[in-house]
Design an enzyme around this catalytic site. Sequence first.
Site, mmCIF file in Angstrom:
data_model
loop_
_atom_site.group_PDB
_atom_site.id
_atom_site.type_symbol
_atom_site.label_atom_id
_atom_site.label_comp_id
_atom_site.label_asym_id
_atom_site.label_seq_id
_atom_site.Cartn_x
_atom_site.Cartn_y
_atom_site.Cartn_z
ATOM 1 N N HIS A 8 0.839 -1.198 0.000
ATOM 2 C CA HIS A 8 0.000 0.000 0.000
ATOM 3 C C HIS A 8 0.877 1.253 0.000
ATOM 4 O O HIS A 8 2.071 1.184 0.254
ATOM 5 C CB HIS A 8 -0.913 0.035 1.236
ATOM 6 C CG HIS A 8 -2.117 -0.847 1.111
ATOM 7 N ND1 HIS A 8 -2.092 -2.174 1.449
ATOM 8 C CD2 HIS A 8 -3.373 -0.588 0.680
ATOM 9 C CE1 HIS A 8 -3.285 -2.707 1.227
ATOM 10 N NE2 HIS A 8 -4.090 -1.771 0.764
ATOM 11 N N LYS A 43 -0.571 4.857 4.599
ATOM 12 C CA LYS A 43 -1.447 3.906 5.310
ATOM 13 C C LYS A 43 -0.942 3.699 6.738
ATOM 14 O O LYS A 43 0.256 3.523 6.956
ATOM 15 C CB LYS A 43 -1.509 2.576 4.541
ATOM 16 C CG LYS A 43 -2.497 1.601 5.165
ATOM 17 C CD LYS A 43 -2.904 0.509 4.201
ATOM 18 C CE LYS A 43 -3.833 -0.494 4.853
ATOM 19 N NZ LYS A 43 -5.113 0.100 5.282
HETATM 20 P P1 NAD Z 1 -7.467 9.354 4.831
HETATM 21 O O1 NAD Z 1 -6.542 9.643 5.974
HETATM 22 O O2 NAD Z 1 -7.155 9.924 3.486
HETATM 23 O O3 NAD Z 1 -8.960 9.860 5.215
HETATM 24 C C1 NAD Z 1 -9.543 9.708 6.477
HETATM 25 C C2 NAD Z 1 -10.345 10.972 6.739
HETATM 26 O O4 NAD Z 1 -11.076 10.810 7.953
HETATM 27 C C3 NAD Z 1 -9.439 12.209 6.898
HETATM 28 O O5 NAD Z 1 -9.846 13.219 5.989
HETATM 29 C C4 NAD Z 1 -9.676 12.622 8.350
HETATM 30 O O6 NAD Z 1 -9.601 14.022 8.552
HETATM 31 C C5 NAD Z 1 -11.094 12.083 8.561
HETATM 32 N N1 NAD Z 1 -11.443 11.976 9.981
HETATM 33 C C6 NAD Z 1 -10.687 11.530 11.009
HETATM 34 N N2 NAD Z 1 -11.365 11.652 12.164
HETATM 35 C C7 NAD Z 1 -12.582 12.181 11.852
HETATM 36 C C8 NAD Z 1 -13.717 12.539 12.618
HETATM 37 N N3 NAD Z 1 -13.741 12.419 13.960
HETATM 38 N N4 NAD Z 1 -14.800 13.046 11.975
HETATM 39 C C9 NAD Z 1 -14.807 13.198 10.645
HETATM 40 N N5 NAD Z 1 -13.736 12.875 9.837
HETATM 41 C C10 NAD Z 1 -12.648 12.373 10.456
HETATM 42 O O7 NAD Z 1 -7.600 7.784 4.768
HETATM 43 P P2 NAD Z 1 -8.203 6.899 3.567
HETATM 44 O O8 NAD Z 1 -7.108 6.421 2.696
HETATM 45 O O9 NAD Z 1 -9.378 7.597 2.964
HETATM 46 O O10 NAD Z 1 -8.689 5.600 4.400
HETATM 47 C C11 NAD Z 1 -9.637 5.710 5.435
HETATM 48 C C12 NAD Z 1 -9.884 4.330 6.030
HETATM 49 O O11 NAD Z 1 -10.518 3.504 5.046
HETATM 50 C C13 NAD Z 1 -8.605 3.572 6.454
HETATM 51 O O12 NAD Z 1 -8.884 2.829 7.617
HETATM 52 C C14 NAD Z 1 -8.349 2.647 5.282
HETATM 53 O O13 NAD Z 1 -7.611 1.502 5.630
HETATM 54 C C15 NAD Z 1 -9.761 2.297 4.900
HETATM 55 N N6 NAD Z 1 -9.962 1.801 3.524
HETATM 56 C C16 NAD Z 1 -10.883 0.835 3.378
HETATM 57 C C17 NAD Z 1 -11.206 0.379 2.114
HETATM 58 C C18 NAD Z 1 -12.316 -0.638 1.975
HETATM 59 O O14 NAD Z 1 -12.676 -1.004 0.835
HETATM 60 N N7 NAD Z 1 -12.905 -1.085 3.096
HETATM 61 C C19 NAD Z 1 -10.552 0.908 0.988
HETATM 62 C C20 NAD Z 1 -9.612 1.927 1.174
HETATM 63 C C21 NAD Z 1 -9.328 2.382 2.460
#
Ligand code: NAD
Length: 273
Positions: free
Chosen positions: A157, A161
């Site tokens: 990744h 991450k």
């Molecule tokens: P990222 O860091 O780009 O985005 C996360 C967002 O959440 C940030 O903008 C952050 O400011 C926000 N955030 C944090 N605390 C918050 C709160 N209290 N209220 C509102 N917003 C809040 O991360 P990402 O790459 O978008 O990934 C997010 C999560 O999704 C990770 O855990 C990742 O592993 C997971 N993910 C899952 C899949 C899937 O298919 N299930 C795919 C990709 C990523």
Amino acid sequence: MTVRIGITGAAGRMGRALAETICQREESCQLAAAVERPESSLLGADIGELLGVGSSGTEVKPDLAAVIQGLDVLIDFTVPEATLSHAQVCALHGVPMVVGTTGFTAAQTADLHAITHDIALCQSANFSPGVNLALRLTEAAARALGDSADIEVVEAHHRHKIDAPSGTALALGDAVASARGRALSEIAVYAREGRTGAREPGSIGFSVIRAGDIVGDHTVIFAGEGERLEITHKASSRAAFASGAVTAACWLVGQPAGRYSMQNVLASEEVGP
Ligand code: NAD
């Protein structure tokens, strides 16, 4: 019916991909709320402007509780602590929830399930149809090969991450472990260094790469004497995760309270990669 969807983590990598997907599906759903951390510099910004597609009329807000009443379903891709707090708001208002966040501890997972006991929850470590097919293929291969193959999971990744191994790698490990009638925690090997000794028969090894902008690669290796089978999935953008999560959100509205995964969504909608 137009499904009114809210997104928490709206300015994140997945949040933006989700917002784009919802805007592209305007005949079936609508981006009714976009929520970010109270400290975010993007509060008040129009989510359409952020995506570069012009004004959408949906501003990024700091408080889910203030917007929850206008939602049919919430999609949360944030961090485990935030997901748990958003789950409390959803449970209080009876709003179903799609959770894509990964990296929960066992205790946090138990909390999430307890909090959402009375609402519909769809949680998957990976919402892409291709990965969900890879999960089924992995389980089938593990059953067919039995103990004759050594099984290892390799994932790669991007450099940002924050959890490892990825939730998807763990789900692939779970698929192997359940095919072998074992708990993953009993047979997983997460690190090897120095004089490790020979490979423990029946163990599942995990290898993790963090580099550059890799969206998400997963390979399950089944290695025997003189041959090796590999099941590989490579994501080239976040579109497949976002599309799967939005499909899951629309499907979840109207489902009875309970726990679901993307496998349930695909089984009922027959969506292919
Ligand atoms: P990222 O860091 O780009 O985005 C996360 C967002 O959440 C940030 O903008 C952050 O400011 C926000 N955030 C944090 N605390 C918050 C709160 N209290 N209220 C509102 N917003 C809040 O991360 P990402 O790459 O978008 O990934 C997010 C999560 O999704 C990770 O855990 C990742 O592993 C997971 N993910 C899952 C899949 C899937 O298919 N299930 C795919 C990709 C990523």
